[in-house]
Design an enzyme around this catalytic site. Structure first.
Site, PDB file in Angstrom:
ATOM      1  N   ASP A  14       4.440   0.532  11.811  1.00 40.78           N
ATOM      2  CA  ASP A  14       3.458   1.724  11.413  1.00 40.78           C
ATOM      3  C   ASP A  14       4.085   2.946  12.048  1.00 40.78           C
ATOM      4  OD1 ASP A  14       1.375   3.332  10.930  1.00 40.78           O
ATOM      5  OD2 ASP A  14       0.144   2.325  12.425  1.00 40.78           O
ATOM      6  N   ASN A  62      -3.670   0.357   1.516  1.00 43.31           N
ATOM      7  CA  ASN A  62      -2.636   1.593   1.457  1.00 43.31           C
ATOM      8  C   ASN A  62      -2.351   2.155   0.001  1.00 43.31           C
ATOM      9  OD1 ASN A  62      -0.022   0.428   3.929  1.00 43.31           O
ATOM     10  ND2 ASN A  62      -2.059   1.835   4.033  1.00 43.31           N
TER      11      ASN A  62
HETATM   12  C1  FPP Z   1       3.069   2.751   7.968  1.00 41.78           C
HETATM   13  O1  FPP Z   1       3.330   4.095   8.293  1.00 41.78           O
HETATM   14  C2  FPP Z   1       4.097   2.513   6.944  1.00 41.78           C
HETATM   15  C3  FPP Z   1       4.049   2.479   5.507  1.00 41.78           C
HETATM   16  C4  FPP Z   1       2.652   2.332   4.790  1.00 41.78           C
HETATM   17  C5  FPP Z   1       5.116   2.100   4.826  1.00 41.78           C
HETATM   18  C6  FPP Z   1       6.229   1.133   5.643  1.00 41.78           C
HETATM   19  C7  FPP Z   1       7.627   1.288   4.788  1.00 41.78           C
HETATM   20  C8  FPP Z   1       8.740   1.260   5.239  1.00 41.78           C
HETATM   21  C9  FPP Z   1       9.118   1.129   6.453  1.00 41.78           C
HETATM   22  C10 FPP Z   1       9.885   1.132   4.042  1.00 41.78           C
HETATM   23  C11 FPP Z   1      10.061  -0.076   3.529  1.00 41.78           C
HETATM   24  C12 FPP Z   1      10.864  -0.106   2.541  1.00 41.78           C
HETATM   25  C13 FPP Z   1      10.823  -1.433   1.908  1.00 41.78           C
HETATM   26  C14 FPP Z   1      11.789  -1.675   0.696  1.00 41.78           C
HETATM   27  C15 FPP Z   1      10.034  -2.653   1.994  1.00 41.78           C
HETATM   28  P1  FPP Z   1       2.315   5.275   8.090  1.00 41.78           P
HETATM   29  O2  FPP Z   1       2.725   5.713   6.840  1.00 41.78           O
HETATM   30  O3  FPP Z   1       0.757   4.653   7.917  1.00 41.78           O
HETATM   31  O4  FPP Z   1       2.250   6.106   9.316  1.00 41.78           O
HETATM   32  P2  FPP Z   1       1.407   7.143   9.852  1.00 41.78           P
HETATM   33  O5  FPP Z   1       0.306   6.075  10.342  1.00 41.78           O
HETATM   34  O6  FPP Z   1       2.133   7.798  11.175  1.00 41.78           O
HETATM   35  O7  FPP Z   1       0.638   8.101   8.862  1.00 41.78           O
END
Ligand code: FPP
Length: 227
Positions: A14, A62
């Site tokens: 996250d 999500n």
């Molecule tokens: C949560 O952070 C993260 C995600 C919804 C996506 C996670 C994806 C990756 C790390 C790339 C993965 C790639 C592969 C190939 C599996 P957020 O977007 O909710 O962050 P925030 O809470 O700060 O808005």
């Protein structure tokens, strides 16, 4: 690395969005940085002797995010599955995906299946990516599967029917990005997991930060409800 090494580590990756915001970058740049970190971190996790590494890449919930963000994430998944299946195979890592494949676009699903197939004989470790995954949904699906097959609901049958069937329970569950909740991740599998929360945003969660989580895990007294 000394001390007890968890067999199964799960990570809620996250904070990509906030990492990008802090740098005045678009959210997609945060996910790109998250992917780069995920590749390095998963290598490090297996190098530490962990056998199962399960990463939360996209929850079923999500999928309600704006199309622009989802498209950026799906493009990253495609890139990863096409470019990293071969290196994973060479390292002996089996790639698995968890979640509802129907929630993932056809082109992503195809590459996912090809990457799983290519790496299926890997024996050094299992890297599972949860995509379109929800713990509650997976529990309901597993119940439906047992009912459909007419199998008795035993702890063994139930665990085998989950997306994580065949894997040991989670020993250490890490969440980066300051929040302290499970967000519908591995609800059954993490029943006795040691929980570790890091304030770092996922792209900043270094190998050394993971080592600190391992050191903390080694200090914990796991009693599983016993004395
Ligand atoms: C949560 O952070 C993260 C995600 C919804 C996506 C996670 C994806 C990756 C790390 C790339 C993965 C790639 C592969 C190939 C599996 P957020 O977007 O909710 O962050 P925030 O809470 O700060 O808005």
């Amino acid at each position: 690395m000394s001390g007890k090494i968890p067999r199964h580590v799960a990570v809620i990756m996250d904070g990509n969005g906030r990492w990008a915001k802090k740098r005045l970058l678009p959210r997609a740049a945060g996910h790109r940085a998250g992917l780069t970190r995920m590749i390095g971190l998963s290598d490090h996790i297996f190098a530490c002797g962990v056998e199962y590494c399960t990463l939360f890449a996209l929850s079923a919930e999500n999928l309600a995010r704006p199309k622009e963000e989802l498209d950026a994430l799906f493009a990253l998944f495609c890139e990863y599955f096409s470019e990293y299946a071969e290196p994973l195979k060479e390292k002996g890592i089996r790639l698995k995906t968890l979640g509802d494949p129907a929630l993932v676009p056809e082109n992503v699903r195809k590459l996912m299946r090809e990457a799983e197939e290519k790496t299926r004989l890997g024996e050094r470790g299992t890297l599972s990516l949860a995509i379109g995954y929800g713990g509650r949904q997976d529990i309901v699906r597993a119940c439906g599967l047992l009912a459909q097959k007419g199998e008795p609901v035993t702890a063994e049958n139930f665990a085998a029917a989950l997306s994580t069937g065949g894997m040991p329970a989670v020993d250490l569950l890490i969440r980066t990005g300051k929040e302290k909740r499970l967000s519908n991740f591995l609800l059954y599998e993490a029943a006795y997991a040691e929980l570790y929360f890091s304030d770092l945003y996922f792209p900043d969660f270094s190998d050394e930060a993971f080592d600190s989580a391992l050191a903390e895990f080694a200090r914990r007294d796991r009693r599983f409800g016993k004395l």
